[in-house]
Design a protein around this motif. Structure first.
Motif, PDB file in Angstrom:
ATOM      1  N   GLU A  25      -0.307  -4.806   4.755  1.00  0.00           N
ATOM      2  CA  GLU A  25       0.205  -3.707   3.935  1.00  0.00           C
ATOM      3  C   GLU A  25       0.760  -2.589   4.805  1.00  0.00           C
ATOM      4  OE1 GLU A  25      -1.287  -0.608   0.444  1.00  0.00           O
ATOM      5  OE2 GLU A  25      -2.526  -2.329   0.995  1.00  0.00           O
ATOM      6  N   GLU A  26       0.069  -2.291   5.888  1.00  0.00           N
ATOM      7  CA  GLU A  26       0.589  -1.289   6.811  1.00  0.00           C
ATOM      8  C   GLU A  26       1.904  -1.754   7.440  1.00  0.00           C
ATOM      9  OE1 GLU A  26      -0.632   1.902   7.575  1.00  0.00           O
ATOM     10  OE2 GLU A  26      -1.658   1.407   5.714  1.00  0.00           O
ATOM     11  N   LEU A  27       1.989  -3.028   7.781  1.00  0.00           N
ATOM     12  CA  LEU A  27       3.176  -3.546   8.452  1.00  0.00           C
ATOM     13  C   LEU A  27       4.390  -3.622   7.528  1.00  0.00           C
ATOM     14  CD1 LEU A  27       1.632  -6.403  10.616  1.00  0.00           C
ATOM     15  CD2 LEU A  27       2.496  -4.196  11.409  1.00  0.00           C
ATOM     16  N   ARG A  28       4.159  -3.603   6.225  1.00  0.00           N
ATOM     17  CA  ARG A  28       5.298  -3.662   5.284  1.00  0.00           C
ATOM     18  C   ARG A  28       6.205  -2.455   5.418  1.00  0.00           C
ATOM     19  NH1 ARG A  28       1.088  -5.298   1.146  1.00  0.00           N
ATOM     20  NH2 ARG A  28       1.013  -7.558   1.324  1.00  0.00           N
ATOM     21  N   VAL A  55      -9.808  -8.445  -3.514  1.00  0.00           N
ATOM     22  CA  VAL A  55      -9.154  -8.074  -2.259  1.00  0.00           C
ATOM     23  C   VAL A  55      -8.099  -7.002  -2.505  1.00  0.00           C
ATOM     24  CG1 VAL A  55      -7.589  -8.902  -0.447  1.00  0.00           C
ATOM     25  CG2 VAL A  55      -9.620 -10.241  -1.065  1.00  0.00           C
ATOM     26  N   LEU A  56      -7.282  -7.181  -3.525  1.00  0.00           N
ATOM     27  CA  LEU A  56      -6.210  -6.226  -3.798  1.00  0.00           C
ATOM     28  C   LEU A  56      -6.761  -4.870  -4.219  1.00  0.00           C
ATOM     29  CD1 LEU A  56      -3.670  -8.553  -5.653  1.00  0.00           C
ATOM     30  CD2 LEU A  56      -3.582  -7.758  -3.276  1.00  0.00           C
ATOM     31  N   GLU A  57      -7.819  -4.867  -5.034  1.00  0.00           N
ATOM     32  CA  GLU A  57      -8.409  -3.603  -5.471  1.00  0.00           C
ATOM     33  C   GLU A  57      -9.086  -2.885  -4.310  1.00  0.00           C
ATOM     34  OE1 GLU A  57      -8.127  -2.039  -8.414  1.00  0.00           O
ATOM     35  OE2 GLU A  57      -6.705  -3.645  -8.869  1.00  0.00           O
ATOM     36  N   LEU A  58      -9.798  -3.632  -3.477  1.00  0.00           N
ATOM     37  CA  LEU A  58     -10.438  -3.028  -2.312  1.00  0.00           C
ATOM     38  C   LEU A  58      -9.393  -2.468  -1.344  1.00  0.00           C
ATOM     39  CD1 LEU A  58     -13.215  -5.701  -1.692  1.00  0.00           C
ATOM     40  CD2 LEU A  58     -13.620  -3.303  -2.286  1.00  0.00           C
ATOM     41  N   ALA A  59      -8.291  -3.204  -1.173  1.00  0.00           N
ATOM     42  CA  ALA A  59      -7.228  -2.746  -0.273  1.00  0.00           C
ATOM     43  C   ALA A  59      -6.632  -1.432  -0.756  1.00  0.00           C
ATOM     44  CB  ALA A  59      -6.140  -3.812  -0.156  1.00  0.00           C
ATOM     45  N   LYS A  60      -6.518  -1.263  -2.066  1.00  0.00           N
ATOM     46  CA  LYS A  60      -5.993  -0.001  -2.606  1.00  0.00           C
ATOM     47  C   LYS A  60      -6.899   1.163  -2.247  1.00  0.00           C
ATOM     48  CE  LYS A  60      -3.665  -2.045  -6.642  1.00  0.00           C
ATOM     49  NZ  LYS A  60      -3.696  -2.155  -8.118  1.00  0.00           N
ATOM     50  N   MET A  61      -8.204   0.958  -2.396  1.00  0.00           N
ATOM     51  CA  MET A  61      -9.143   2.037  -2.091  1.00  0.00           C
ATOM     52  C   MET A  61      -9.165   2.350  -0.599  1.00  0.00           C
ATOM     53  SD  MET A  61     -12.356   1.578  -4.722  1.00  0.00           S
ATOM     54  CE  MET A  61     -12.567  -0.193  -4.559  1.00  0.00           C
ATOM     55  N   ARG A  63      -6.672   1.989   1.391  1.00  0.00           N
ATOM     56  CA  ARG A  63      -5.429   2.714   1.682  1.00  0.00           C
ATOM     57  C   ARG A  63      -5.576   4.201   1.355  1.00  0.00           C
ATOM     58  NH1 ARG A  63       0.020   1.384   2.310  1.00  0.00           N
ATOM     59  NH2 ARG A  63       1.081   3.277   2.978  1.00  0.00           N
ATOM     60  N   ILE A  64      -6.226   4.526   0.247  1.00  0.00           N
ATOM     61  CA  ILE A  64      -6.432   5.923  -0.124  1.00  0.00           C
ATOM     62  C   ILE A  64      -7.338   6.609   0.885  1.00  0.00           C
ATOM     63  CG2 ILE A  64      -7.401   7.478  -1.861  1.00  0.00           C
ATOM     64  CD1 ILE A  64      -6.580   5.365  -3.974  1.00  0.00           C
ATOM     65  N   ILE A  65      -8.428   5.942   1.257  1.00  0.00           N
ATOM     66  CA  ILE A  65      -9.339   6.496   2.259  1.00  0.00           C
ATOM     67  C   ILE A  65      -8.600   6.716   3.571  1.00  0.00           C
ATOM     68  CG2 ILE A  65     -11.367   5.976   3.677  1.00  0.00           C
ATOM     69  CD1 ILE A  65     -12.468   4.429   1.210  1.00  0.00           C
ATOM     70  N   GLY A  66      -7.814   5.728   3.983  1.00  0.00           N
ATOM     71  CA  GLY A  66      -7.082   5.830   5.235  1.00  0.00           C
ATOM     72  C   GLY A  66      -6.038   6.925   5.221  1.00  0.00           C
ATOM     73  N   ASP A  67      -5.406   7.138   4.077  1.00  0.00           N
ATOM     74  CA  ASP A  67      -4.389   8.181   3.996  1.00  0.00           C
ATOM     75  C   ASP A  67      -4.972   9.566   4.271  1.00  0.00           C
ATOM     76  OD1 ASP A  67      -2.300   6.484   3.543  1.00  0.00           O
ATOM     77  OD2 ASP A  67      -2.272   6.744   1.368  1.00  0.00           O
ATOM     78  N   ASN A  68      -6.278   9.721   4.074  1.00  0.00           N
ATOM     79  CA  ASN A  68      -6.908  11.003   4.366  1.00  0.00           C
ATOM     80  C   ASN A  68      -6.953  11.297   5.857  1.00  0.00           C
ATOM     81  OD1 ASN A  68      -7.524  11.857   1.703  1.00  0.00           O
ATOM     82  ND2 ASN A  68      -9.263  10.467   1.644  1.00  0.00           N
ATOM     83  N   VAL A  69      -6.860  10.260   6.688  1.00  0.00           N
ATOM     84  CA  VAL A  69      -6.867  10.478   8.143  1.00  0.00           C
ATOM     85  C   VAL A  69      -5.518  10.150   8.775  1.00  0.00           C
ATOM     86  CG1 VAL A  69      -9.335  10.038   8.329  1.00  0.00           C
ATOM     87  CG2 VAL A  69      -7.736   8.152   8.642  1.00  0.00           C
ATOM     88  N   LYS A  70      -4.615   9.595   7.998  1.00  0.00           N
ATOM     89  CA  LYS A  70      -3.335   9.130   8.548  1.00  0.00           C
ATOM     90  C   LYS A  70      -2.533  10.248   9.184  1.00  0.00           C
ATOM     91  CE  LYS A  70       0.672   6.330   7.220  1.00  0.00           C
ATOM     92  NZ  LYS A  70       1.284   5.545   6.116  1.00  0.00           N
ATOM     93  N   ASN A  71      -2.567  11.440   8.578  1.00  0.00           N
ATOM     94  CA  ASN A  71      -1.756  12.540   9.071  1.00  0.00           C
ATOM     95  C   ASN A  71      -2.525  13.461  10.018  1.00  0.00           C
ATOM     96  OD1 ASN A  71       0.544  11.750   7.568  1.00  0.00           O
ATOM     97  ND2 ASN A  71      -0.325  12.678   5.729  1.00  0.00           N
ATOM     98  N   ALA A 166     -14.907   3.829  -4.174  1.00  0.00           N
ATOM     99  CA  ALA A 166     -14.199   4.627  -5.182  1.00  0.00           C
ATOM    100  C   ALA A 166     -14.516   6.103  -4.989  1.00  0.00           C
ATOM    101  CB  ALA A 166     -14.592   4.167  -6.579  1.00  0.00           C
ATOM    102  N   ALA A 167     -15.792   6.410  -4.734  1.00  0.00           N
ATOM    103  CA  ALA A 167     -16.174   7.803  -4.489  1.00  0.00           C
ATOM    104  C   ALA A 167     -15.525   8.319  -3.216  1.00  0.00           C
ATOM    105  CB  ALA A 167     -17.693   7.911  -4.405  1.00  0.00           C
TER     106      ALA A 167
END
Length: 203
Positions: A25-28, A55-61, A63-71, A166-167
């Motif tokens: 997903e990151e490589l896309r 897998v898809l639902e976990l990957a979404k969460m 991604r959200i968690i990761g976006d908090n540290v991405k920047n 989710a939390a």
């Protein structure tokens, strides 16, 4: 609860597929991602629609968690600015991955580990080292199998991760100096990977 059947075999399949999904997903978002060798042979594959959906639902969460540290700029600087480091790449990976979990394993820290592996994969492709993505994938899968899978099974399997992830996805990623841990983790991975670049013959 089907994902917990078969003595946790499903948890291994889901975990490995999740690592692959997060990295891909990151490589896309990377134009040169087509240069990356296929990652599929490195992992077990999910065997049902339910596992695939998890897998898809976990990957979404994640991604959200990761976006908090991405920047986080220090994190980006650590990835971009690494030049060299001594020691075995695999040994270094084990050390820095263990650092992520030195104060215990949690679902959130597992998510962060997977996400940072994806971010590092992106940086390696951007550095024209797409062949190294398979190494990142293999190291992360090996660490998952050897250090995280038993914990996941003991804590009810991936189905039990949804409430905590989710939390976590609803707040800024926290933890004991998580940014510092991430800097160590990503810096170590990037250092080890770029050693390979320096050792490769010029073409």
């Amino acid at each position: 609860m089907a994902a917990c059947e078969g003595n946790g075999n499903a948890d291994q399949r889901i975990g490995e597929a999740l690592i692959k999904e997060v990295i891909e997903e990151e490589l896309r978002e990377v134009p040169a991602a087509e240069e990356v060798p296929p990652l599929t042979p490195l992992t077990n594959q999910v065997q049902s629609e339910q596992e695939k959906k998890m897998v898809l639902e976990l990957a979404k969460m994640i991604r959200i968690i990761g976006d908090n540290v991405k920047n986080n700029q220090p994190l980006e600087d650590a990835i971009d600015g690494i030049r060299r480091a001594p020691g075995s790449k695999w040994d270094l990976f084990q050390q820095v991955a263990a650092k992520v979990f030195e104060q215990g394993i949690t679902w959130e820290r597992i998510a962060v580990l997977f996400y940072v592996a994806g971010r590092l994969a992106v940086k390696l492709v951007e550095a024209h080292l797409p062949q190294s993505v398979r190494e990142i994938m293999q190291w992360t899968v090996d660490f998952f199998r050897n250090n995280l899978l038993s914990w996941i099974r003991e804590h009810g399997g991936w189905i039990s991760s949804f409430s905590e992830l989710a939390a976590a996805s609803m707040r800024t990623v926290s933890g004991v100096q998580l940014y510092g841990v991430l800097l160590i983790f990503v810096a170590g991975l990037a250092l080890g990977s770029l050693i390979t670049l320096k050792l490769l013959p010029r073409q």
